[in-house]
Design a protein around this motif. Structure first.
Motif, short mmCIF file in Angstrom:
data_model
loop_
_atom_site.label_atom_id
_atom_site.label_comp_id
_atom_site.label_asym_id
_atom_site.label_seq_id
_atom_site.Cartn_x
_atom_site.Cartn_y
_atom_site.Cartn_z
N ALA A 1 0.84 -1.21 0.00
CA ALA A 1 0.00 0.00 0.00
C ALA A 1 0.87 1.26 0.00
CB ALA A 1 -0.93 0.00 1.21
N ALA A 2 1.96 1.24 0.77
CA ALA A 2 2.86 2.40 0.81
C ALA A 2 3.54 2.61 -0.53
CB ALA A 2 3.90 2.21 1.93
N ILE A 3 3.92 1.52 -1.18
CA ILE A 3 4.55 1.62 -2.51
C ILE A 3 3.55 2.16 -3.52
CG2 ILE A 3 5.49 0.25 -4.42
CD1 ILE A 3 6.75 -1.58 -2.20
N ALA A 4 2.32 1.68 -3.47
CA ALA A 4 1.28 2.17 -4.39
C ALA A 4 1.05 3.66 -4.18
CB ALA A 4 -0.01 1.39 -4.20
N ARG A 5 1.02 4.09 -2.92
CA ARG A 5 0.83 5.52 -2.60
C ARG A 5 2.00 6.34 -3.13
NH1 ARG A 5 -2.72 9.06 -2.50
NH2 ARG A 5 -1.58 10.93 -2.12
N ARG A 6 3.22 5.83 -2.94
CA ARG A 6 4.41 6.53 -3.43
C ARG A 6 4.36 6.67 -4.95
NH1 ARG A 6 9.09 2.85 -2.86
NH2 ARG A 6 8.50 2.31 -4.97
N ARG A 7 3.98 5.61 -5.63
CA ARG A 7 3.90 5.66 -7.10
C ARG A 7 2.83 6.64 -7.56
NH1 ARG A 7 4.81 -0.80 -8.10
NH2 ARG A 7 7.08 -0.69 -7.93
N SER A 8 1.71 6.63 -6.88
CA SER A 8 0.64 7.58 -7.22
C SER A 8 1.10 9.02 -7.01
CB SER A 8 -0.60 7.28 -6.37
OG SER A 8 -1.61 8.20 -6.62
N ILE B 1 9.23 14.66 5.67
CA ILE B 1 8.46 13.45 5.90
C ILE B 1 9.24 12.27 5.31
CG2 ILE B 1 6.32 12.21 5.38
CD1 ILE B 1 5.04 15.01 4.98
N ALA B 2 9.34 11.20 6.03
CA ALA B 2 9.99 10.00 5.51
C ALA B 2 8.91 9.05 4.99
CB ALA B 2 10.80 9.31 6.59
N TYR B 3 8.96 8.74 3.70
CA TYR B 3 8.05 7.74 3.15
C TYR B 3 8.49 6.38 3.70
CZ TYR B 3 5.15 10.25 -0.17
OH TYR B 3 4.21 11.04 -0.74
N THR B 4 7.55 5.62 4.21
CA THR B 4 7.91 4.33 4.83
C THR B 4 8.51 3.37 3.81
OG1 THR B 4 5.65 3.55 4.53
CG2 THR B 4 6.21 4.49 6.67
N GLN B 5 8.12 3.49 2.57
CA GLN B 5 8.69 2.69 1.50
C GLN B 5 9.32 3.63 0.46
OE1 GLN B 5 9.06 -0.67 1.19
NE2 GLN B 5 8.30 -0.76 3.28
N GLY B 6 9.94 4.69 0.94
CA GLY B 6 10.50 5.71 0.07
C GLY B 6 11.76 5.26 -0.64
N TYR B 7 12.18 6.08 -1.60
CA TYR B 7 13.37 5.79 -2.38
C TYR B 7 14.60 5.75 -1.48
CZ TYR B 7 10.21 7.33 -6.08
OH TYR B 7 9.14 7.47 -6.90
N GLY B 8 15.45 4.78 -1.75
CA GLY B 8 16.71 4.68 -1.03
C GLY B 8 16.60 4.11 0.37
N ILE B 9 15.48 3.48 0.69
CA ILE B 9 15.24 3.03 2.06
C ILE B 9 16.34 2.10 2.57
CG2 ILE B 9 13.73 1.11 1.38
CD1 ILE B 9 12.03 1.83 3.90
#
Length: 176
Positions: free
Chosen positions: A10-17, A47-55
């Motif tokens: 879900a976090a990845i889908a949100r990031r892509r959106s 803000i840190a995306y939980t599944q953000g780039y470079g995690i």
């Protein structure tokens, strides 16, 4: 490693959106990449995306390069667009099937009137049949050939607009 769990997906889908939304808004790749990074210090919003780039790199305390972040953002947008295209194709297939069912029902009603030799109903059934064939791609493709004067070869080369106009006028006069 395995497949991400439901929350990660879900976090990845949100990031892509979010990546697509930012790109559509005209935001450059580096800004998108930083905004959607896993490290809040790289992100302009803090803000840190939980599944953000470079995690994975941030966890090892080895931040990714700007180029790596940009690459990740581009890949996300490409992946999201492919997924959306697949969804649209599925929706189109579903809608095509629904339209075919509607045409079948209309055909049934019109065909009852054909049995009474109603000429208007015959025209209507033929129209429905044609529409259904176009919808489902049932008609065979039409073969078209291009030939020169008296059925000869067409010479290809650079043609000016004036020469093209003359050729079209010549072809139109032959057709009449």
């Amino acid at each position: 490693m395995g497949r991400p769990d439901k929350a990660a997906r879900a976090a990845i889908a949100r990031r892509r959106s979010d990546a697509i939304d930012l790109r559509l808004a005209g935001v450059d790749w580096l800004t998108i990449a930083r905004k959607l990074a896993a490290d809040p210090t790289a992100n302009s919003d803090g803000i840190a995306y939980t599944q953000g780039y470079g995690i994975k790199r941030y966890r090892k305390n080895q931040p990714p390069t700007d180029e790596a972040l940009i690459h990740a953002a581009r890949r996300d947008v490409r992946t999201a667009l492919v997924d959306r295209r697949a969804e649209l194709n599925d929706d189109a297939d579903e809608l095509r099937a629904l339209e075919a069912d509607r045409l079948d029902r209309l055909f049934f009603v019109a065909y009852k009137a054909v049995r009474d030799q109603d000429l208007a109903a015959i025209d209507r059934t033929l129209w429905i049949m044609g529409r259904r064939a176009r919808l489902l791609g049932l008609d065979m493709p039409v073969r078209t050939e291009l030939s020169g004067l008296d059925g000869g070869l067409v010479q290809l080369g650079n043609v000016t607009a004036e020469e093209l106009g003359s050729l079209i006028a010549l072809t139109d006069s032959d057709a009449e």
